[in-house]
Design a protein around this motif. Structure first.
Motif, short mmCIF file in Angstrom:
data_model
loop_
_atom_site.label_atom_id
_atom_site.label_comp_id
_atom_site.label_asym_id
_atom_site.label_seq_id
_atom_site.Cartn_x
_atom_site.Cartn_y
_atom_site.Cartn_z
N SER A 197 1.01 -1.28 -0.07
CA SER A 197 -0.24 0.07 0.15
C SER A 197 0.61 1.42 0.19
N GLN A 198 2.00 0.72 0.12
CA GLN A 198 3.43 2.75 -0.57
C GLN A 198 2.90 3.07 -1.30
N TYR A 199 2.77 2.17 -2.42
CA TYR A 199 2.43 2.64 -3.89
C TYR A 199 1.60 3.74 -3.90
N LEU A 200 -0.05 3.64 -2.83
CA LEU A 200 -0.77 4.84 -3.36
C LEU A 200 -0.32 5.48 -2.80
N MET A 201 0.64 6.28 -2.08
CA MET A 201 0.97 6.95 -1.39
C MET A 201 1.94 7.73 -2.89
N VAL A 202 2.53 6.87 -3.52
CA VAL A 202 3.09 7.87 -4.47
C VAL A 202 2.04 8.42 -5.69
N ILE A 203 0.76 7.86 -5.60
CA ILE A 203 -0.05 7.94 -6.76
C ILE A 203 -0.81 9.27 -6.25
N THR A 204 -0.36 9.57 -4.92
CA THR A 204 -1.04 10.68 -4.57
C THR A 204 -0.94 11.96 -4.88
N HIS A 205 0.71 11.69 -4.18
CA HIS A 205 1.52 12.74 -4.15
C HIS A 205 1.50 13.53 -5.43
N THR A 206 1.67 12.84 -6.02
CA THR A 206 2.11 12.93 -7.47
C THR A 206 1.25 13.95 -8.85
N ILE A 207 0.07 13.09 -7.94
CA ILE A 207 -1.85 14.36 -8.64
C ILE A 207 -2.11 15.47 -7.61
N ILE A 208 -1.14 15.61 -6.28
CA ILE A 208 -0.99 16.65 -5.14
C ILE A 208 -0.04 17.47 -6.33
N ALA A 209 1.48 16.54 -7.10
CA ALA A 209 2.07 17.32 -7.03
C ALA A 209 1.36 17.66 -8.87
N VAL A 210 0.63 17.53 -9.76
CA VAL A 210 0.18 18.03 -10.40
C VAL A 210 -0.34 19.05 -10.33
N PHE A 211 -0.93 19.28 -9.76
CA PHE A 211 -2.20 20.00 -9.39
C PHE A 211 -1.27 21.84 -8.48
N ALA A 212 -0.67 21.18 -8.03
CA ALA A 212 0.63 22.16 -7.81
C ALA A 212 1.62 22.88 -8.82
N LEU A 213 1.78 22.39 -9.65
CA LEU A 213 2.79 22.54 -10.93
C LEU A 213 0.75 23.70 -11.57
N ALA A 214 0.53 23.26 -12.05
CA ALA A 214 -0.70 23.51 -12.67
C ALA A 214 -0.80 25.28 -12.35
N ILE A 215 -1.30 25.32 -10.93
CA ILE A 215 -1.47 26.22 -10.31
C ILE A 215 -0.44 27.09 -10.25
N THR A 216 0.36 26.71 -9.57
CA THR A 216 1.98 28.02 -9.12
C THR A 216 2.10 28.48 -10.76
N ASN A 217 2.12 27.61 -11.36
CA ASN A 217 2.48 27.98 -13.48
C ASN A 217 1.72 29.28 -13.99
N ALA A 218 0.66 28.60 -13.84
CA ALA A 218 0.01 29.72 -13.52
C ALA A 218 -0.09 31.59 -13.53
N ALA A 219 -0.19 31.26 -12.46
CA ALA A 219 -0.29 32.71 -11.31
C ALA A 219 1.59 33.08 -11.93
N GLY A 220 2.74 32.49 -10.92
CA GLY A 220 4.12 32.92 -11.26
C GLY A 220 3.48 33.42 -12.85
N SER A 221 3.52 32.80 -14.16
CA SER A 221 3.27 33.70 -15.29
C SER A 221 2.76 34.78 -15.41
N HIS A 222 1.19 35.03 -14.60
CA HIS A 222 0.67 35.70 -14.85
C HIS A 222 1.41 37.04 -14.20
N ALA A 223 2.36 37.00 -12.44
CA ALA A 223 2.17 37.79 -11.87
C ALA A 223 4.14 38.02 -13.26
N ILE A 224 4.44 37.67 -14.02
CA ILE A 224 5.88 37.83 -14.40
C ILE A 224 5.72 39.05 -15.27
N ALA A 225 3.86 38.67 -16.33
CA ALA A 225 3.43 39.03 -17.04
C ALA A 225 3.52 41.20 -16.52
N ARG A 226 2.60 40.73 -15.87
CA ARG A 226 2.29 41.93 -14.86
C ARG A 226 3.54 42.76 -14.87
#
Lengths: 175, 118
Positions: B67-96
């Motif tokens: 069941s340790q591999y379940l942790m890998v799955i959830t952590h990776t999915i959380i990483a994807v969401f964090a990446l998408a949100i911070t990428n959008a916010a960061g690029s908006h901040a740089i452009a502004r």
């Protein structure tokens, strides 16, 4: 009291997601569940004023939470794929015709405007640069404008997306 | 075996899009078009790399039921969401920030933001 309960519960759920697969009670061990309860209570005390700043709990409605997931996995993913193929094509050919346009967002709440700006940044060849605070207009940098389009004074929010009606989805989720 | 093939396909697609992001960073003329390349292409490429990790973890979980591999799955999915949100916010901040500091878009057909004078 309600902000404390909401914040503590969300922190508890998030901790459980982070430690999934640690034991035998469903997927968790008793130690991790007790640690999650303690962390949830501490987080609720510390962060309740930041997490529930707007004193408005409409986003707790389960239909809205489920429709966020459907939105991300469905329409948003389609637009994201199309945008990436488009940008990949422009990287290879170097065929760009950029410009900054004004977009009537039509959103009333700040959360909906934030979601729309993020969706625009991650989808079709567009990047949100600035926001007009008075009437919630967004300024969008577009990587390729067609001939003659730049004469237009302002765009409607639905026009820059090609297949899906993204603004209607965001209005359904966040307003 | 079939999981290995899927993982390879995901890794190749992800690396291809990340490489295109780097190429766009070098090829495009000004800061805004470069932000297009560096945000969109790298987000999409990283999503595919993370999908490769998720497929690997699922195949390992089905094979060993550890069941340790379940942790890998959830952590990776959380990483994807964090990446998408911070990428959008960061690029908006740089452009502004770039526009406010006077870095106008160089090849440009229309600039409503300068006309609006915000």
């Amino acid at each position: 009291m309600i902000p404390f309960i909401v914040t503590a519960f969300v922190a508890f759920l998030f901790y459980l997601v982070l430690v999934v697969g640690s034991g035998s009670v469903l997927f968790w061990s008793w130690e991790e569940i007790i640690a999650g309860v303690i962390i949830g209570l501490v987080t609720g005390v510390i962060a309740r004023k930041i997490f529930c700043r707007s004193e408005n709990y409409r986003m707790l409605h389960p239909v809205r939470l489920i429709s966020i997931l459907i939105y991300i996995c469905g329409p948003f993913l389609v637009e994201l794929t199309k945008a990436n193929l488009d940008v990949a094509y422009r990287v290879i050919t170097g065929n760009v015709r950029p410009g900054i346009i004004r977009l009537h967002s039509g959103m009333k709440s700040d959360l909906a405007l934030t979601m729309l700006a993020h969706s625009i940044t991650l989808t079709p060849g567009t990047l949100s640069v600035d926001v007009d605070g008075k009437n919630h207009d967004l300024f969008i940098h577009v990587i390729h404008l067609d001939e003659g389009v730049e004469k237009k004074e302002a765009f409607e929010a639905g026009e820059i997306f090609s297949y899906m009606n993204i603004p209607a989805w965001i209005r359904r989720i966040a307003e | 075996m079939i999981a290995d093939t899927i993982i390879f396909i995901f890794l190749i697609i992800g690396l291809l899009f990340n490489a295109l992001g780097v190429l766009g960073l070098l090829r495009f003329p000004d800061v805004y078009t470069r932000l297009h390349a560096s945000t969109k292409a790298t987000t999409f490429g990283s999503i595919f790399l993370c999908l490769g990790v998720v497929v690997f973890a699922i195949s390992q979980y089905l094979g060993t039921s550890d069941s340790q591999y379940l942790m890998v799955i959830t952590h990776t999915i959380i990483a994807v969401f964090a990446l998408a949100i911070t990428n959008a916010a960061g690029s908006h901040a740089i452009a502004r920030a770039a526009h406010r500091s006077g870095q106008k878009p160089d090849p440009v057909v229309v600039d409503k933001l300068t006309e609006a004078g915000l």
